[in-house]
Scaffold this active site. Structure first.
Site, PDB file in Angstrom:
ATOM      1  N   ARG A 171      -9.452  83.788  11.962  1.00 58.35           N
ATOM      2  CA  ARG A 171     -10.388  84.658  12.681  1.00 58.35           C
ATOM      3  C   ARG A 171      -9.824  85.110  14.027  1.00 58.35           C
ATOM      4  O   ARG A 171     -10.146  86.207  14.489  1.00 58.35           O
ATOM      5  CB  ARG A 171     -11.727  83.957  12.858  1.00 58.35           C
ATOM      6  CG  ARG A 171     -12.464  83.905  11.543  1.00 58.35           C
ATOM      7  CD  ARG A 171     -13.836  83.304  11.683  1.00 58.35           C
ATOM      8  NE  ARG A 171     -14.643  83.669  10.533  1.00 58.35           N
ATOM      9  CZ  ARG A 171     -15.778  83.077  10.198  1.00 58.35           C
ATOM     10  NH1 ARG A 171     -16.244  82.084  10.934  1.00 58.35           N
ATOM     11  NH2 ARG A 171     -16.446  83.472   9.148  1.00 58.35           N
TER      12      ARG A 171
ATOM     13  N   LYS B 104     -26.343  80.219  -6.602  1.00 61.27           N
ATOM     14  CA  LYS B 104     -27.694  80.550  -7.050  1.00 61.27           C
ATOM     15  C   LYS B 104     -27.872  82.016  -7.372  1.00 61.27           C
ATOM     16  O   LYS B 104     -27.424  82.882  -6.629  1.00 61.27           O
ATOM     17  CB  LYS B 104     -28.683  80.220  -5.928  1.00 61.27           C
ATOM     18  CG  LYS B 104     -28.820  78.760  -5.618  1.00 61.27           C
ATOM     19  CD  LYS B 104     -29.824  78.659  -4.504  1.00 61.27           C
ATOM     20  CE  LYS B 104     -30.157  77.240  -4.133  1.00 61.27           C
ATOM     21  NZ  LYS B 104     -30.885  77.260  -2.855  1.00 61.27           N
TER      22      LYS B 104
ATOM     23  N   GLY C 272     -18.111  83.543   1.802  1.00 58.40           N
ATOM     24  CA  GLY C 272     -17.370  82.496   2.500  1.00 58.40           C
ATOM     25  C   GLY C 272     -16.621  81.565   1.561  1.00 58.40           C
ATOM     26  O   GLY C 272     -15.429  81.284   1.751  1.00 58.40           O
TER      27      GLY C 272
ATOM     28  N   GLY D  96     -21.846  85.838   5.047  1.00 57.64           N
ATOM     29  CA  GLY D  96     -23.212  86.370   4.968  1.00 57.64           C
ATOM     30  C   GLY D  96     -23.254  87.874   5.175  1.00 57.64           C
ATOM     31  O   GLY D  96     -24.001  88.595   4.508  1.00 57.64           O
TER      32      GLY D  96
END
Ligand code: ADP
Ligand code: MG
Length: 393
Positions: free
Chosen positions: A36, A197, A350, A373
């Site tokens: 990052r 999910k 991620g 996200g």
């Protein structure tokens, strides 16, 4: 891109507040992965070359509005200084008189790093005092933190309403790759969706159903689809309250004549553990006491072929429990097929990005998103608040 970037504005001698995403993984206080920080270098380098006064700001971890000495940004400033080959002064706070004095003393071309933004409650609350206190430090605002662009915080949205606001080069790169794949893909356009999910990914599935030519489903969420088709899924993770939804998504896929692939075979284990007993079974024959952990080798081969034949591949969500070596094969097969593909290959999410790193294949992808996200919300077709607030071209 529709938004202005730092290339479109004059930064010479200006105080430029840059929201970066230096939320790096730490291992005992050491930076475990500096990706990052490296990803922010193009923006910082451009600002230094144009003799701006660069004020960098980031969050790190979840200090919940309180000072936490283990989450200070000193080691980040040190690493950034090494990468830049220049001094990066780390300030002790991100607002207040001392910070203002340090910024006032900056010379053209200097770089400072403010302290962790989330030491103040006002950051996540985007409150009416904290954002102006940040804005006072600068003449221009730059957002280069794609990973937090889906959050309306003081440093992503509040401050951007108070200063001229433009995108940094990393934000621009992320938006360009993700939006060209979604809006104008080279076809066939294949979406590979896995992960935990169905409920986390409903928006992504819905949006990609309307845009892609084929959907390849893997990961735990495939068991909800398999059960919705009437198959026994044993002890696999399965969302029983999402069976109707899964059926309606499959009906929708059928109407659109999109190729909707579910696993033909799966690797099942007798418990959720690295050293569990495991075997491969047809997807319609999962034993009652076993749980699905990965796609099987037939499925992996089918998916790999579809991926290799694609001109654009968008991947979100691992095919299995890739953290455990016996169940990482399906995820590896997808990553390898993407690496071999001649088309545009994009990884969002991620854990998916971590899986590609784990396989050492990140460099062979067209783009690996830095925002988990944020990339998910983008793939759902949502406008990110930290992007919406920036000046249009
Ligand atoms: P991303 O972060 O890329 O969006 P998710 O967070 O949705 O992906 O899912 C990643 C997680 O899903 C991983 O921790 C992985 O172990 C888990 N997972 C994948 N397949 C299974 C499975 N069959 N059973 C249980 N967990 C799974
Ligand atoms: Mg995840």
């Amino acid at each position: 891109m529709r938004k202005k970037t730092i290339r479109d504005v004059d930064v010479q001698g200006k105080r430029v507040f840059v929201r970066v995403d230096f939320n790096v993984p730490l291992d005992d206080g050491r930076i475990a992965d500096d990706r990052r920080i490296r990803e922010a270098l193009p923006t910082i380098t451009l600002l230094r070359e144009h003799r701006a006064r660069t004020i960098l700001a980031s969050h790190l971890g979840r200090p919940q509005g309180k000072v936490d000495d283990t989450l200070r940004l000193d080691s980040v400033a040190k690493r950034l200084g090494e990468l830049l080959g220049a001094e990066v002064r780390k300030l002790q706070d991100c607002i207040g008189p001392e910070v203002e004095a340090a910024v006032a003393a900056m010379k053209d071309g200097d770089v400072v790093l403010l302290e962790n933004l989330r030491f103040h409650k006002g950051e996540e609350a985007n409150d009416l005092e904290f954002a102006p206190a940040l804005a006072r430090l600068a003449d221009l605002y730059v957002n280069d933190a794609f990973g937090t662009a889906h959050r309306a915080h003081a440093s992503t949205v509040g401050i951007a309403k108070l200063l001229p606001a433009v995108a940094g080069l990393l934000l621009e790169k992320e938006l360009n790759y993700l939006s060209s794949a979604l809006e104008n893909p080279n076809r066939p356009f294949v979406a590979v969706l896995g992960g935990k999910k169905v409920s986390d990914k409903i928006g992504v599935i819905r949006n990609l159903l309307t845009k892609s030519d084929a959907l390849l489903i893997g990961g735990a969420m495939s068991y909800t689809f398999l059960k919705a088709k009437g198959f026994e899924v044993g002890k696999s993770l399965c969302e029983d309250d999402k069976l109707d939804l899964a059926r309606s998504l499959m009906t929708d896929a059928g109407k659109r004549r999109l190729a909707f692939h579910l696993p033909e075979d799966v690797v099942v284990a007798d418990r959720f553990a690295e050293d569990a007993a495991y075997k491969t079974v047809p997807a319609e024959a999962i034993p009652k006491d076993w749980m699905g952990m990965d796609i099987g080798s037939h499925t992996a081969a089918t998916y790999a072929k579809v991926i290799r034949d694609a001109m654009t591949v968008m991947w979100n969500g691992p095919m299995g429990v890739f953290e455990m070596p016996p169940f990482a094969r399906g995820t590896r097969a997808v990553a390898e097929a993407m690496a071999q593909s001649k088309g545009v290959t994009i990884v969002g999410g991620g854990d998916s990005a971590a899986a590609v790193e784990q396989e050492g294949l990140a460099n062979q992808m067209t783009h690996v998103s830095t925002g988990g996200g944020a990339s998910l919300e983008f793939l759902e077709g949502k406008e990110l608040p930290g992007v919406a607030v920036l000046a249009d071209r």
